[in-house]
Design a protein around this motif. Structure first.
Motif, mmCIF file in Angstrom:
data_model
loop_
_atom_site.group_PDB
_atom_site.id
_atom_site.type_symbol
_atom_site.label_atom_id
_atom_site.label_comp_id
_atom_site.label_asym_id
_atom_site.label_seq_id
_atom_site.Cartn_x
_atom_site.Cartn_y
_atom_site.Cartn_z
ATOM 1 N N SER A 26 19.493 -40.699 33.887
ATOM 2 C CA SER A 26 19.600 -40.101 32.557
ATOM 3 C C SER A 26 18.433 -40.529 31.670
ATOM 4 N N LEU A 27 18.109 -41.835 31.670
ATOM 5 C CA LEU A 27 16.959 -42.327 30.899
ATOM 6 C C LEU A 27 15.672 -41.618 31.312
ATOM 7 N N ALA A 28 15.476 -41.516 32.620
ATOM 8 C CA ALA A 28 14.240 -40.929 33.136
ATOM 9 C C ALA A 28 14.107 -39.469 32.732
ATOM 10 N N GLU A 81 18.514 -43.866 24.512
ATOM 11 C CA GLU A 81 19.349 -44.976 24.980
ATOM 12 C C GLU A 81 20.820 -44.755 24.625
ATOM 13 N N VAL A 82 21.088 -44.347 23.398
ATOM 14 C CA VAL A 82 22.472 -44.164 22.938
ATOM 15 C C VAL A 82 23.177 -43.081 23.747
ATOM 16 N N VAL A 83 22.514 -41.939 23.926
ATOM 17 C CA VAL A 83 23.120 -40.846 24.700
ATOM 18 C C VAL A 83 23.418 -41.310 26.129
ATOM 19 N N THR A 84 22.471 -42.023 26.710
ATOM 20 C CA THR A 84 22.653 -42.519 28.072
ATOM 21 C C THR A 84 23.822 -43.495 28.160
ATOM 22 N N LEU A 85 23.931 -44.384 27.177
ATOM 23 C CA LEU A 85 24.995 -45.381 27.206
ATOM 24 C C LEU A 85 26.382 -44.759 27.063
ATOM 25 N N VAL A 86 26.474 -43.703 26.293
ATOM 26 C CA VAL A 86 27.770 -43.010 26.160
ATOM 27 C C VAL A 86 28.212 -42.480 27.523
ATOM 28 N N TYR A 127 17.741 -52.419 22.612
ATOM 29 C CA TYR A 127 17.932 -53.525 23.545
ATOM 30 C C TYR A 127 19.312 -54.147 23.399
ATOM 31 N N PHE A 128 19.762 -54.265 22.148
ATOM 32 C CA PHE A 128 21.077 -54.861 21.908
ATOM 33 C C PHE A 128 22.175 -54.006 22.544
ATOM 34 N N LEU A 129 22.087 -52.692 22.337
ATOM 35 C CA LEU A 129 23.082 -51.796 22.924
ATOM 36 C C LEU A 129 23.002 -51.799 24.448
ATOM 37 N N SER A 130 21.779 -51.821 24.962
ATOM 38 C CA SER A 130 21.595 -51.825 26.412
ATOM 39 C C SER A 130 22.217 -53.060 27.050
ATOM 40 N N LEU A 131 21.919 -54.225 26.478
ATOM 41 C CA LEU A 131 22.466 -55.464 27.039
ATOM 42 C C LEU A 131 23.951 -55.603 26.740
ATOM 43 N N SER A 132 24.402 -55.068 25.611
ATOM 44 C CA SER A 132 25.827 -55.094 25.300
ATOM 45 C C SER A 132 26.601 -54.268 26.317
ATOM 46 N N SER A 133 26.014 -53.145 26.719
ATOM 47 C CA SER A 133 26.678 -52.313 27.724
ATOM 48 C C SER A 133 26.756 -53.045 29.062
#
Length: 388
Positions: A369-371, A334-339, A192-198
């Motif tokens: 990507s998440l899906a 989540e991490v792969v998607t955020l990259v 969640y932190f990475l998601s909202l940080s992005s």
């Protein structure tokens, strides 16, 4: 920062749902106590951090002096909302975990209505209150959260069997229980932190395109956030139901729950997409009466209308992954998607210098990507037999 608390609470929610499915009701109260102590400790730490470090953080992220000053002033007041908010999050974990969601609806209505009233009082200086503008919005949010916490404190002893769920047990610090919650929750906190940080990085990059681009994006974000609410709620529901089914030993029912929830999510998204296609300015006019701002926002509304389908599917499938107890896998997805997401945004803004509407295509990439990755994992069956 609020996502830190939500991650902890969702970890506890998965455990509570698993216990509820296994009929181990007496142990639920201990998990509730453990997560509440963790959340209150986190709230105090975050309040201190915001008061000390927000000035440096805001100056680092925001270029405009006017925006920076407003954000900093807002945060000093808004930080005090961590205490009531984290208490509410703890209650939400308990009630959602036992599939008793009525009090969540009640407190949400109280918070929404009272927030409007408090904003009317403090932002504009009505009913004898000082005109505080942006600071007033912060104070209004804190007041509405305090009021909602009071309401749920009144509700709990009246409508919940405290003996059944072990809520009458003496409060004490249980290191082992807290470790259990933290072990499951830490990947979710990071997720969640990475998601909202992005999301924050997204707007920092847009702010670099100019204040007009930021104004348009903030209006669109407000509409987007409202459209997200039904699917976020369905994600919470499927998170609980998947864990509950596994707790009952009915792993074969997990896919049935996921598929039915996907149908609801996609159908709900279709309603909003059709509404946006018929008259997209209706939603935008709720947040601004600036006709030029509305006109500039229309192309982005088309993008998020398409994105809503992928958001619905991605949210449900990723929540199902977390509900199985494999929160580390959800974090990796989540991490792969955020990259991919952040790389795309950076290229669009700083390399190709495309228009604002192209930047918002990143949302489509993010949720598709998440899906896809969540679907592959669930289909593999590697989650079966996971113990938490």
């Amino acid at each position: 920062f609020t996502m830190t608390g939500i991650g902890l609470a969702n970890g506890a929610q998965i455990i509570i749902a698993r216990m509820d499915g296994a009929k181990d009701h007496a142990s639920i109260g201990k998990i509730y106590q453990d997560v509440t102590i963790l959340l209150l400790t986190a709230a105090v730490a975050l309040i201190g951090f915001i008061q000390v470090a927000s000035s440096s953080l805001v100056d680092l992220l925001i270029q405009s002096d006017a925006i920076s000053e407003s954000v900093e002033s807002y945060l000093y007041i808004r930080a005090w909302g961590f205490l009531p908010t984290f208490l509410l999050i703890a209650y939400r974990a308990f009630f959602t975990g036992i599939s008793h969601t009525r009090p969540i609806a009640i407190t949400s209505i109280v918070m929404a209505v009272s927030n409007v009233v408090f904003n009317y009082m403090f932002v504009f200086g009505n009913w004898g209150c000082p005109r505080m503008e942006v600071d007033g919005a912060a104070l209004a949010s804190v007041c509405s959260e305090v009021l909602s916490t009071v309401v749920i404190l009144i509700y709990l002893p009246l409508y919940v069997d405290k003996d059944k769920y072990g809520l009458k047990e003496k409060w004490k610090i249980r290191i082992q229980g807290m470790r259990r919650v933290v072990k499951l929750a830490i990947p979710m906190v990071l997720q969640y932190f990475l998601s909202l940080s992005s999301w924050l990085v997204f707007f920092v990059l847009i702010e670099g395109m100019g204040e007009r681009a930021l104004s348009v994006s903030n209006v669109v974000r407000s509409v987007y956030s409202i459209l997200m609410i039904p699917n976020i709620a369905l994600g919470n529901a499927v998170n609980t139901l998947v864990s509950n089914m596994i707790g009952q030993g009915k792993e074969d029912m997990v896919w049935i729950v996921v598929k039915r929830t996907l149908v609801l999510a996609v159908a709900g998204s279709l309603f909003f997409v059709v509404l946006n296609r018929i008259e997209p300015s209706i939603a935008l006019s709720i947040f601004t009466d600036d006709s030029t701002l509305i006109q500039d926002s229309l192309p982005i509304i088309d993008v998020i209308s398409i994105t809503m389908f992928f958001f619905a599917i991605g949210m449900i499938l990723l929540s199902a992954v977390a509900g199985t107890g494999n929160t580390r896998t959800a974090l990796i997805i989540e991490v792969v998607t955020l990259v991919v997401y952040l790389t795309f945004i950076y290229m669009v803004v700083h390399v190709y210098h495309w228009q604002l509407v192209n930047v918002w295509l990143a949302e489509l990439i993010y949720f598709s990507s998440l899906a896809s990755m969540s679907l592959v994992y669930l289909w593999s069956g590697k989650w079966k037999g996971k113990q938490i």
